[in-house]
Scaffold this active site. Structure first.
Site, PDB file in Angstrom:
ATOM      1  N   GLY A  55       8.469   4.484   9.873  1.00 18.67           N
ATOM      2  CA  GLY A  55       9.664   4.794   9.095  1.00 18.67           C
ATOM      3  C   GLY A  55      10.840   3.900   9.426  1.00 18.67           C
ATOM      4  O   GLY A  55      11.999   4.273   9.235  1.00 18.67           O
TER       5      GLY A  55
ATOM      6  N   SER B  58       0.849  -1.187   0.000  1.00 16.65           N
ATOM      7  CA  SER B  58       0.000   0.000   0.000  1.00 16.65           C
ATOM      8  C   SER B  58       0.885   1.237   0.000  1.00 16.65           C
ATOM      9  O   SER B  58       1.869   1.289   0.740  1.00 16.65           O
ATOM     10  CB  SER B  58      -0.890  -0.001   1.251  1.00 16.65           C
ATOM     11  OG  SER B  58      -1.550   1.228   1.407  1.00 16.65           O
TER      12      SER B  58
ATOM     13  N   SER C  74       7.848  -1.318  10.983  1.00 10.18           N
ATOM     14  CA  SER C  74       6.614  -0.753  10.444  1.00 10.18           C
ATOM     15  C   SER C  74       6.938   0.411   9.536  1.00 10.18           C
ATOM     16  O   SER C  74       7.729   1.288   9.886  1.00 10.18           O
ATOM     17  CB  SER C  74       5.705  -0.280  11.587  1.00 10.18           C
ATOM     18  OG  SER C  74       4.625   0.469  11.091  1.00 10.18           O
ATOM     19  N   LYS C  75       6.294   0.434   8.369  1.00  7.43           N
ATOM     20  CA  LYS C  75       6.496   1.552   7.447  1.00  7.43           C
ATOM     21  C   LYS C  75       5.902   2.837   8.018  1.00  7.43           C
ATOM     22  O   LYS C  75       6.349   3.926   7.695  1.00  7.43           O
ATOM     23  CB  LYS C  75       5.857   1.236   6.099  1.00  7.43           C
ATOM     24  CG  LYS C  75       4.334   1.075   6.136  1.00  7.43           C
ATOM     25  CD  LYS C  75       3.799   0.672   4.782  1.00  7.43           C
ATOM     26  CE  LYS C  75       2.288   0.451   4.822  1.00  7.43           C
ATOM     27  NZ  LYS C  75       1.762   0.013   3.524  1.00  7.43           N
ATOM     28  N   ARG C  76       4.910   2.700   8.892  1.00 10.64           N
ATOM     29  CA  ARG C  76       4.276   3.897   9.455  1.00 10.64           C
ATOM     30  C   ARG C  76       5.202   4.596  10.447  1.00 10.64           C
ATOM     31  O   ARG C  76       5.072   5.774  10.713  1.00 10.64           O
ATOM     32  CB  ARG C  76       2.953   3.515  10.134  1.00 10.64           C
ATOM     33  CG  ARG C  76       1.947   2.957   9.143  1.00 10.64           C
ATOM     34  CD  ARG C  76       0.661   2.518   9.817  1.00 10.64           C
ATOM     35  NE  ARG C  76      -0.191   1.812   8.887  1.00 10.64           N
ATOM     36  CZ  ARG C  76      -1.361   1.271   9.215  1.00 10.64           C
ATOM     37  NH1 ARG C  76      -1.807   1.376  10.442  1.00 10.64           N
ATOM     38  NH2 ARG C  76      -2.085   0.628   8.314  1.00 10.64           N
TER      39      ARG C  76
END
Length: 602
Positions: free
Chosen positions: A306, A51, A302-304
């Protein structure tokens, strides 16, 4: 074993029969899991469906890699699909960065948003009507229903369930609404979502990692409290856009996906997805759930947040092969003697022997692999080595300052252009086995690229200070003279090594008359009392050679690490090497004068 079970059955009845069933099922699961670790006999179609709500990180790169390897190892296709329906959290440049980062890593897809393919479009935002049509089919077949509950009601239900210590599942308030009434309310414009009607016992499935999973769970606490719990996930939101559950199932089916490798956090959702496959009458793909990558605090990446953005690795100078090799080692086992596996090696040896459980990522392993690849590139001297030389040269030039004619004040006479690149090649040929990042390379070997200032010789420098004072006070002139006798055309590693050896022998000879008797096994570092007494024990030529090397490193390499000093001087050249020796000799002589003046003043 079978005979004993049979006799026990005769004596104890059905209890032993249960034991026999359990024993057989356990062996069956183990056998099935082992057989499923082998690659499929036909080409696999796999997908990576991120996403654009964040950037590619280590965990998502590994997911992409495992799916890529499975496809390429079987002669199949690797598909890239964008799950871009969450417009509120979408990051503007995330899609562009995704393409760029995957290509940088060497993972090229066969079908996808930017390359097309026979199963497009490959963005979920462009497939909305497809999802809506399939949601309508589920309504018609009775596998789904409309839910008109307001967000306030759902929030209140969740709060009450939480206060009771129960999951915040739905209570199926709207499931009892007659179909005709539901249709009328939808036609009248009432806001609704479409929910999947999950069966009381969701389907089991054979996971390629964990074997048979999906055993139904009954919440006894909810039963005792008279609370009805139904997972019934939302499939279509009130804005007409699909949720992950509906979109990924519909897309995987229409794109002929045969295998799905994804993180273990999706295991709990898989029975819902299988319920959808059964409702549509479709054959489900094979699932393999791999453990999460975790940091030292056992928190997942987590990409959220970073975490470990792939671009950061590239900016630091980490090689794509290093990073792919690195993530492949977490959650997958191989039979090679070495962990250094290029992408082609990974494809050739890939199977489905994924390991269970989460994995803590070890940063030192990344640096180990980085050094191995750097050494390989230097030995091969091909395009990858040339690209590394270009990256280092560019990074050094940027460190000096842009534009190049206005360098930072501390950098005197920095190299540039072809001269800089030539120097980088020479240094890298000798130091590649220790290369980690661009910043570390410049920090460790900066004395090769500009006229670095002499390090301060302070009393707290200890052993090195004592060695430099001893050699500098007594032998700096002779060491320098020995090097000056080498003609420019003969300035090479061999001649320099001979000159250093000759200087070491002179050190031993001059110490024979004045130094205290030192046992032959005495080694540098020297003892503190000897330093304070001004007596530097150098018992043999080997130790003297070390002492001269240390002095030369202080003078010419400015105290920095690196190759042996005969190599350093060969790379720097005769003029630079002798000039730096002269500067240190002058510094030590000035220091000696100051010490004498201080003593006379006392």
């Amino acid at each position: 074993m079978r005979l004993r079970i049979f006799l026990a059955f005769g004596n104890h009845g059905p209890t032993v029969r249960l034991s026999r069933v359990f024993f057989s099922t356990s062996r069956l699961r183990k056998r099935d899991r082992q057989s499923n670790q082998q690659l499929p006999s036909s080409p696999a179609r796999t997908r990576f469906a991120p996403s654009p709500t964040g950037y590619l990180h280590l965990g998502s790169l590994r997911t992409a890699l495992f799916n890529y390897l499975l496809a390429k190892a079987t002669g199949g296709q690797f598909i890239l699909r964008l799950e871009d329906t969450d417009k509120k959290r979408t990051i503007a440049d995330a899609e562009r960065r995704l393409y760029s980062d995957l290509r940088w890593a060497g993972l090229q897809w066969d079908e996808g948003p930017d390359v097309g393919g026979p199963h497009g479009p490959y963005k979920q935002s462009e497939r909305t009507s497809l999802y809506q049509g399939h949601a309508e089919k589920l309504l018609q077949s009775g596998h789904a229903y409309r839910c008109f509950c307001s967000s306030e009601k759902l929030n209140e239900l969740a709060r009450r369930r939480t206060s009771l210590g129960l999951p915040s599942d739905y209570d199926r308030t709207c499931d009892v609404i007659p179909r005709a009434q539901s249709d009328d309310r939808a036609t009248a414009g009432d806001s609704f979502v479409i929910r999947l009607r999950v069966p009381s016992e969701p389907p089991e499935y054979l996971d390629l990692v964990y074997g048979l999973v999906g055993k139904p769970k009954h919440n006894k606490k909810a039963q005792n409290l008279g609370e009805a719990l139904y997972e019934d996930p939302v499939l279509l939101k009130s804005d007409g856009l699909p949720t992950y559950h509906l979109a990924n199932v519909v897309d995987d089916h229409h794109m002929d996906i045969t295998h799905v490798v994804r993180a273990a956090e999706w295991m709990s959702s898989t029975p819902k997805h299988l319920t959808l496959y059964n409702a549509f009458g479709w054959k489900a793909p094979h699932f393999a759930h791999v453990g999460l990558l975790q940091d030292s605090g056992r928190q997942k990446f987590s990409k959220r947040k970073g975490d470990l953005d792939i671009r950061r690795f590239g900016d630091q100078g980490i090689f794509p092969e290093t990073l792919l090799n690195y993530v492949a080692l977490y959650g997958w086992s191989h039979s090679h003697k070495s962990d250094v596996l290029s992408l082609s090696d990974l494809i050739a040896s890939f199977d489905l022997k994924f390991t269970k459980g989460n994995t803590i990522v070890e940063p030192h392993k990344l640096m180990y692999l980085q050094k191995k690849y750097a050494a390989r590139y230097a030995d091969e001297g091909g395009s990858q080595f040339e690209a590394l030389v270009d990256r280092i040269s560019e990074a050094i030039q940027q460190e000096f300052g842009i534009p190049s004619w206005f360098p930072k004040a501390e950098y005197r006479n920095p190299l540039s252009g072809l001269e800089l690149r030539t120097r980088v090649v020479k240094v890298l040929k000798h130091t590649a086995k220790n290369f980690t990042t661009l910043r570390d390379f410049f920090h460790d070997y900066s004395y090769f690229f500009y006229d670095a200032p002499l390090p301060e010789l302070k009393d707290d420098s200890g052993e090195r200070y004592a060695v430099c004072r001893k050699i500098g006070a007594e032998l700096s002139g002779s060491v320098e003279s020995a090097l000056r006798t080498i003609r420019p055309e003969d300035w090479s590693e061999g001649s320099l090594k001979e000159a250093i050896s000759a200087s070491a022998e002179e050190v031993v000879a001059k110490n024979d008359d004045s130094r205290k008797q030192v046992p032959p096994d005495q080694e540098i570092p020297v003892v503190k009392d000897a330093i304070q007494d001004g007596d530097l024990p150098i018992p043999n030529t080997q130790e003297a050679y070390k002492a001269v090397q240390l002095y030369l490193r202080w003078a010419i390499a400015r105290g920095g690490s690196g190759p042996p000093m005969h190599t350093v001087m060969a790379i720097l050249g005769r003029d630079v090497s002798l000039q730096r020796l002269y500067e240190l000799r002058e510094l030590l002589q000035a220091e000696a004068v100051m010490l004498n003046e201080d003593e006379e003043a006392v």
